[in-house]
Design a protein around this motif. Structure first.
Motif, short mmCIF file in Angstrom:
data_model
loop_
_atom_site.label_atom_id
_atom_site.label_comp_id
_atom_site.label_asym_id
_atom_site.label_seq_id
_atom_site.Cartn_x
_atom_site.Cartn_y
_atom_site.Cartn_z
N THR A 41 0.80 -1.21 0.00
CA THR A 41 0.00 0.00 0.00
C THR A 41 0.84 1.27 0.00
O THR A 41 0.28 2.35 -0.03
CB THR A 41 -0.92 0.03 1.23
N ALA A 42 2.14 1.16 0.10
CA ALA A 42 2.92 2.40 0.14
C ALA A 42 4.34 2.12 -0.34
O ALA A 42 4.59 1.15 -1.04
CB ALA A 42 2.92 2.99 1.55
N CYS A 43 5.27 2.95 0.11
CA CYS A 43 6.64 2.90 -0.39
C CYS A 43 7.31 1.55 -0.15
O CYS A 43 8.13 1.11 -0.95
CB CYS A 43 7.45 4.04 0.22
N CYS A 44 7.00 0.88 0.95
CA CYS A 44 7.59 -0.43 1.20
C CYS A 44 7.30 -1.40 0.06
O CYS A 44 8.08 -2.30 -0.21
CB CYS A 44 7.02 -1.02 2.49
N ALA A 45 6.17 -1.21 -0.59
CA ALA A 45 5.79 -2.12 -1.67
C ALA A 45 6.79 -2.03 -2.82
O ALA A 45 6.99 -3.02 -3.54
CB ALA A 45 4.40 -1.78 -2.17
N SER A 79 2.93 -4.77 3.26
CA SER A 79 4.03 -3.81 3.12
C SER A 79 3.45 -2.44 2.84
O SER A 79 2.96 -2.17 1.76
CB SER A 79 4.98 -4.24 2.00
N GLY A 80 3.48 -1.61 3.85
CA GLY A 80 3.04 -0.24 3.68
C GLY A 80 2.07 0.18 4.76
O GLY A 80 1.75 -0.57 5.66
N ARG A 81 1.66 1.44 4.64
CA ARG A 81 0.73 1.99 5.62
C ARG A 81 -0.65 1.39 5.44
O ARG A 81 -1.11 1.23 4.33
CB ARG A 81 0.63 3.51 5.43
N ILE A 82 -1.30 1.09 6.54
CA ILE A 82 -2.68 0.61 6.48
C ILE A 82 -3.56 1.64 7.17
O ILE A 82 -3.42 1.89 8.36
CB ILE A 82 -2.82 -0.76 7.17
N MET A 106 5.83 -5.95 7.00
CA MET A 106 7.06 -5.37 6.44
C MET A 106 7.11 -3.87 6.70
O MET A 106 6.22 -3.13 6.30
CB MET A 106 7.09 -5.65 4.94
N GLY A 107 8.15 -3.43 7.37
CA GLY A 107 8.38 -2.00 7.56
C GLY A 107 7.76 -1.45 8.82
O GLY A 107 6.89 -2.06 9.45
N ALA A 108 8.22 -0.24 9.16
CA ALA A 108 7.77 0.39 10.40
C ALA A 108 6.27 0.67 10.39
O ALA A 108 5.59 0.52 11.39
CB ALA A 108 8.55 1.69 10.61
N CYS A 109 5.76 1.08 9.23
CA CYS A 109 4.35 1.49 9.19
C CYS A 109 3.42 0.32 9.46
O CYS A 109 2.48 0.43 10.26
CB CYS A 109 4.02 2.08 7.83
N ALA A 110 3.65 -0.79 8.78
CA ALA A 110 2.77 -1.93 8.99
C ALA A 110 2.91 -2.47 10.41
O ALA A 110 1.94 -2.94 11.00
CB ALA A 110 3.09 -3.02 7.97
N VAL A 115 6.15 6.71 11.42
CA VAL A 115 6.11 8.11 11.85
C VAL A 115 4.71 8.68 11.77
O VAL A 115 4.47 9.81 12.18
CB VAL A 115 7.05 8.98 10.99
N PHE A 116 3.76 7.90 11.26
CA PHE A 116 2.42 8.44 11.02
C PHE A 116 1.51 8.15 12.21
O PHE A 116 0.64 7.29 12.16
CB PHE A 116 1.84 7.86 9.74
N ASP A 117 1.73 8.90 13.28
CA ASP A 117 0.92 8.72 14.49
C ASP A 117 -0.32 9.62 14.35
O ASP A 117 -0.49 10.57 15.09
CB ASP A 117 1.77 9.11 15.70
N PRO A 136 11.86 -4.70 10.61
CA PRO A 136 12.07 -3.29 10.90
C PRO A 136 12.63 -2.57 9.68
O PRO A 136 13.12 -3.21 8.75
CB PRO A 136 13.09 -3.32 12.04
N GLY A 137 12.57 -1.27 9.69
CA GLY A 137 13.17 -0.50 8.60
C GLY A 137 12.16 0.38 7.91
O GLY A 137 10.97 0.14 7.98
N CYS A 138 12.69 1.40 7.27
CA CYS A 138 11.81 2.35 6.58
C CYS A 138 12.49 2.87 5.35
O CYS A 138 13.13 3.89 5.42
CB CYS A 138 11.43 3.50 7.50
N PRO A 139 12.42 2.20 4.24
CA PRO A 139 11.89 0.85 4.07
C PRO A 139 12.98 -0.18 4.36
O PRO A 139 14.17 0.13 4.30
CB PRO A 139 11.53 0.80 2.59
N PRO A 140 12.60 -1.42 4.64
CA PRO A 140 13.59 -2.48 4.77
C PRO A 140 14.22 -2.77 3.40
O PRO A 140 13.58 -2.60 2.38
CB PRO A 140 12.77 -3.69 5.23
S1 SF4 Z 1 7.94 1.98 6.71
FE1 SF4 Z 1 8.79 3.70 5.55
S2 SF4 Z 1 9.07 2.85 3.48
FE2 SF4 Z 1 7.65 1.50 4.56
S3 SF4 Z 1 5.60 2.22 4.05
FE3 SF4 Z 1 6.23 3.21 5.97
S4 SF4 Z 1 7.12 5.18 5.31
FE4 SF4 Z 1 7.06 3.85 3.53
#
Ligand code: SF4
Lengths: 170, 182
Positions: A41-45, A79-82, A106-110, A115-117, A136-140
């Motif tokens: 759904t986002a950059c992790c994808a 992978s991505g923000r939900i 996958m990633g911090a958002c999921a 950072v999207f509080d 972990p990781g942004c993005p991994p």
């Molecule tokens: S963890 Fe980082 S790279 Fe992954 S979806 Fe969130 S903002 Fe994008």
């Protein structure tokens, strides 16, 4: 991928018979033919796509067949923000996958909202669906995703049930 | 004094001249920012002015780039400027013919959130106005289908208003899967 779980039989059978348990064979098959369902759904994808494509080539590890139908897959890669609007969709897709099924967050958002509080973002999909492996990781990096798939494989090979299974049959 | 510091006398933009001649009663203020002319107009005359800007053959602002709004409720100076109008609806226009941009702002009071929809002028305003409605609660009168576009249908409140808490009102922890999947 080695057949490390088999016995070689006795002298008389001359290696023509191998002994093992059905669980181990089944798990060996499952482990090496994971069919991932990408939920990007986002950059992790983007990193996930890179992992699936030829340069990193996830299919080297037996996850060749990416399925865009949840009914044919057994590994959900979130992978991505939900967002709160997307979460019911994700839950439904998870519910549609046949058991046994595994989930990679996958990633911090999921995993925790990243950072999207904010009002609109789910602070970790594990509040609603069971997650087996977090990355972990942004993005991994793609290597991280490959590592997570290998960890899922290890988990399957060890005979552990997926996080989503509540009843363990003896 | 170096040459750069000398202020060059800019010719008055055509759009300001024409508006002054035809819609002097509608204009509240004007400004400019990085080459974009900004005009603030009265809500009652907003539709007429926007229609004029689009249809006048010399101006021809045929492209509606964006419709959005600003909540000034925490900026005292901005609030006072236009008689305590809390919201400012903003239209970004572009003229292919004149190759220039124009920003039209319309102050909207909190106790009367209605403003005429411009979907009749620019079809593309449809989703833009829905977004502005969703985020700020501005009611676009005459819009063919004024529903939420980003937030779920059963969402309450308008999240880009300054009084909406950043972390929400708990909607991200609890929602009804059964209802949404129905
Ligand atoms: S963890 Fe980082 S790279 Fe992954 S979806 Fe969130 S903002 Fe994008």
């Amino acid at each position: 991928m080695g057949l490390d779980f088999v016995g070689r039989g006795t002298e008389e059978t001359d290696g023509n018979i191998i002994t093992t348990t059905i669980d181990k064979v089944v798990n060996w098959g499952r482990k090496n033919s994971l069919w991932p369902m990408p939920f990007g759904t986002a950059c992790c994808a983007i990193e996930m796509m890179a992992t699936l494509a030829s340069k990193f080539d996830l299919s080297r590890f037996g996850s060749e067949a990416i399925r865009f139908s949840p009914r044919q897959s057994d590994l959900l890669i979130v992978s991505g923000r939900i967002s709160i609007k997307m979460m019911p969709v994700l839950k439904r897709i998870y519910d549609q996958m046949p058991d046994p099924k595994w989930v990679i967050s996958m990633g911090a958002c999921a995993s925790c909202g990243g950072v999207f509080d904010t009002y609109t973002l789910i602070q970790g999909v594990d509040q609603f669906i069971p997650v087996d492996v977090y990355i972990p990781g942004c993005p991994p990096r793609p290597e991280d995703l490959i590592d997570a798939v290998l960890q899922v494989q290890q988990k399957i090979a060890s005979g552990a049930s997926p996080k989503g299974v509540e009843v363990v049959y003896e | 004094m170096s040459e750069e510091n000398q202020v060059e006398e800019q010719p008055k933009p055509l759009v300001l001249e024409k508006l002054e001649a035809n819609y002097a009663d509608a204009r509240l203020a004007q400004d400019a920012s990085r080459g974009t002319v900004i005009i603030v107009i009265r809500k009652e005359r907003a539709y007429a002015v926007l229609e004029y800007l689009k249809t006048d053959p010399e101006l021809a602002y045929t492209f509606l780039v964006d419709v959005t709004a600003v909540d000034n409720s925490q900026m005292e100076s901005e609030l006072m400027q236009f008689d305590y109008a809390r919201f400012m609806v903003v239209y970004q226009l572009y003229s292919y013919q004149g190759q220039c941009r124009l920003r039209v702002k319309v102050p909207v009071h909190e106790n009367d959130l209605n403003i005429p929809s411009v979907t009749g002028l620019w079809k593309g305003a449809n989703w833009l106005e829905r977004e502005t409605y969703d985020m700020f609660g501005i009611n676009f009168e005459g819009h063919p289908d004024l529903r939420r576009i980003l937030m779920p249908d059963d969402f309450e409140g308008h999240p880009l208003r300054k009084d909406y808490p950043l972390r929400g009102r708990g909607e991200r922890e609890r929602f009804n899967f059964d209802k949404q999947n129905a």
